[in-house]
Motif scaffolding. Structure first.
Motif, mmCIF file in Angstrom:
data_model
loop_
_atom_site.group_PDB
_atom_site.id
_atom_site.type_symbol
_atom_site.label_atom_id
_atom_site.label_comp_id
_atom_site.label_asym_id
_atom_site.label_seq_id
_atom_site.Cartn_x
_atom_site.Cartn_y
_atom_site.Cartn_z
ATOM 1 N N CYS A 1 7.969 -2.719 -9.232
ATOM 2 C CA CYS A 1 8.104 -4.163 -9.230
ATOM 3 C C CYS A 1 8.703 -4.836 -8.137
ATOM 4 N N HIS A 2 8.165 -5.720 -7.063
ATOM 5 C CA HIS A 2 9.035 -6.286 -6.121
ATOM 6 C C HIS A 2 10.103 -7.251 -6.715
ATOM 7 N N ARG A 3 9.867 -8.001 -7.906
ATOM 8 C CA ARG A 3 10.803 -8.855 -8.235
ATOM 9 C C ARG A 3 12.132 -8.231 -8.672
ATOM 10 N N THR A 4 12.174 -6.928 -9.260
ATOM 11 C CA THR A 4 13.183 -6.425 -9.576
ATOM 12 C C THR A 4 13.802 -5.824 -8.322
ATOM 13 N N ALA A 5 13.198 -5.539 -7.295
ATOM 14 C CA ALA A 5 13.610 -4.958 -5.890
ATOM 15 C C ALA A 5 14.320 -6.114 -5.237
ATOM 16 N N PHE A 6 13.677 -7.500 -5.531
ATOM 17 C CA PHE A 6 14.481 -8.664 -4.961
ATOM 18 C C PHE A 6 15.462 -8.872 -5.704
ATOM 19 N N GLY A 7 15.698 -8.563 -6.866
ATOM 20 C CA GLY A 7 16.730 -9.079 -7.658
ATOM 21 C C GLY A 7 17.940 -8.155 -7.475
ATOM 22 N N SER A 8 17.841 -6.875 -7.100
ATOM 23 C CA SER A 8 18.894 -5.983 -7.014
ATOM 24 C C SER A 8 19.215 -6.459 -5.339
ATOM 25 N N TRP A 9 18.337 -6.632 -4.402
ATOM 26 C CA TRP A 9 18.663 -6.960 -3.008
ATOM 27 C C TRP A 9 19.526 -8.301 -2.896
ATOM 28 N N TRP A 10 19.205 -9.153 -3.829
ATOM 29 C CA TRP A 10 19.691 -10.502 -3.760
ATOM 30 C C TRP A 10 21.289 -10.479 -4.472
ATOM 31 N N ALA A 11 21.277 -9.811 -5.297
ATOM 32 C CA ALA A 11 22.665 -9.756 -5.909
ATOM 33 C C ALA A 11 23.593 -8.702 -4.932
ATOM 34 N N GLU A 12 22.970 -7.942 -4.299
ATOM 35 C CA GLU A 12 23.887 -6.885 -3.246
ATOM 36 C C GLU A 12 24.501 -8.050 -2.148
ATOM 37 N N GLN A 13 23.341 -8.838 -1.701
ATOM 38 C CA GLN A 13 23.695 -9.742 -0.702
ATOM 39 C C GLN A 13 24.499 -11.139 -0.953
ATOM 40 N N THR A 14 24.491 -11.509 -2.141
ATOM 41 C CA THR A 14 25.142 -12.851 -2.493
ATOM 42 C C THR A 14 25.976 -12.652 -3.455
ATOM 43 N N GLY A 15 26.139 -11.451 -4.279
ATOM 44 C CA GLY A 15 26.886 -11.619 -5.481
ATOM 45 C C GLY A 15 26.165 -12.139 -6.688
ATOM 46 N N GLU A 16 24.934 -13.102 -6.355
ATOM 47 C CA GLU A 16 24.260 -13.731 -7.258
ATOM 48 C C GLU A 16 23.588 -12.929 -8.217
ATOM 49 N N PRO A 17 23.426 -12.876 -9.508
ATOM 50 C CA PRO A 17 22.339 -12.108 -10.138
ATOM 51 C C PRO A 17 20.753 -12.807 -10.300
ATOM 52 N N VAL A 18 19.900 -12.112 -10.354
ATOM 53 C CA VAL A 18 18.567 -12.579 -10.717
ATOM 54 C C VAL A 18 18.259 -11.925 -12.110
ATOM 55 N N ASP B 1 0.661 -1.235 -0.119
ATOM 56 C CA ASP B 1 -0.164 -0.018 -0.159
ATOM 57 C C ASP B 1 1.018 1.328 0.169
ATOM 58 N N LEU B 2 2.031 0.959 -0.079
ATOM 59 C CA LEU B 2 3.018 2.415 0.203
ATOM 60 C C LEU B 2 3.051 2.813 -1.433
ATOM 61 N N PRO B 3 3.223 4.219 -1.185
ATOM 62 C CA PRO B 3 3.756 4.963 -2.623
ATOM 63 C C PRO B 3 4.910 4.325 -3.186
ATOM 64 N N PRO B 4 5.232 4.415 -4.413
ATOM 65 C CA PRO B 4 6.385 3.672 -5.133
ATOM 66 C C PRO B 4 7.776 4.281 -4.509
ATOM 67 N N THR B 5 7.830 5.573 -4.108
ATOM 68 C CA THR B 5 9.096 6.040 -3.645
ATOM 69 C C THR B 5 9.388 5.335 -1.970
ATOM 70 N N GLU B 6 8.379 4.837 -1.345
ATOM 71 C CA GLU B 6 8.744 4.235 -0.238
ATOM 72 C C GLU B 6 8.717 2.753 -0.259
ATOM 73 N N PHE B 7 8.074 2.126 -1.475
ATOM 74 C CA PHE B 7 7.994 0.676 -1.543
ATOM 75 C C PHE B 7 9.299 -0.049 -1.307
ATOM 76 N N GLU B 8 10.358 0.100 -2.269
ATOM 77 C CA GLU B 8 11.660 -0.542 -2.137
ATOM 78 C C GLU B 8 12.243 -0.713 -0.872
ATOM 79 N N LYS B 9 12.225 0.429 -0.293
ATOM 80 C CA LYS B 9 12.927 0.498 1.172
ATOM 81 C C LYS B 9 12.279 -0.445 2.037
ATOM 82 N N ALA B 10 11.080 -0.172 2.157
ATOM 83 C CA ALA B 10 10.327 -1.269 2.966
ATOM 84 C C ALA B 10 10.055 -2.693 2.675
ATOM 85 N N TYR B 11 10.201 -2.974 1.324
ATOM 86 C CA TYR B 11 10.356 -4.232 0.770
ATOM 87 C C TYR B 11 11.719 -4.818 1.233
#
Length: 142
Positions: free
Chosen positions: A110-127, A58-68
């Protein structure tokens, strides 16, 4: 170094919206809060750990990625990896396609792109995103 699952092979993670999936891409894995009724294929797995909670949605896009990202951090890399490995081992395929409804070519957040960038940062593995992004059309798009 990325963990190796039971088969001895590393996970290959991809992301896509439900409309563009083809079976040769890998195992479809739902990451959205709803099931797509329009698809003509089975989605045998879902990862609740990757689904944004209602407050985040329910958050606006500007706040969504940080919360996710905060939500993902609370779950943690190890728990997410364990769930993904479990799916890959069960499916007998190390290629997992993480799916949701958003069409990136329309500029949808999109949360799948937010997950992809988070995962790559955390693991060094791309999505790897399999669909078109930001109006760029890939081969086979209609």
């Amino acid at each position: 170094m990325p963990e190796v699952g039971g088969s001895g092979e590393r996970l290959s993670l991809f992301a896509l919206n439900y409309h563009r999936y083809l079976p040769e891409m890998g195992v479809p894995v739902g990451t959205s809060n709803g099931y797509p009724r329009f698809v003509r294929y089975r989605i045998p797995y879902a990862v609740r750990e990757l689904m944004p909670d209602r407050a985040t949605m329910d958050l606006p896009p500007t706040e969504f990625e940080k919360a996710y990202r905060d939500q993902l951090g609370e779950v943690g890399v190890d728990a997410i990896r364990q769930r993904l490995e479990q799916i890959a081992d069960d499916a007998g395929d190390r290629r997992l396609v993480l799916m949701c409804f958003e069409k990136l070519e329309l500029g949808s957040p999109c949360h799948r792109t937010a997950f992809g960038s988070w995962w790559a940062e955390q693991t060094g593995e791309p999505v790897v995103e399999l669909g078109p992004i930001g109006g760029v059309r890939s081969a086979g798009d209609r």
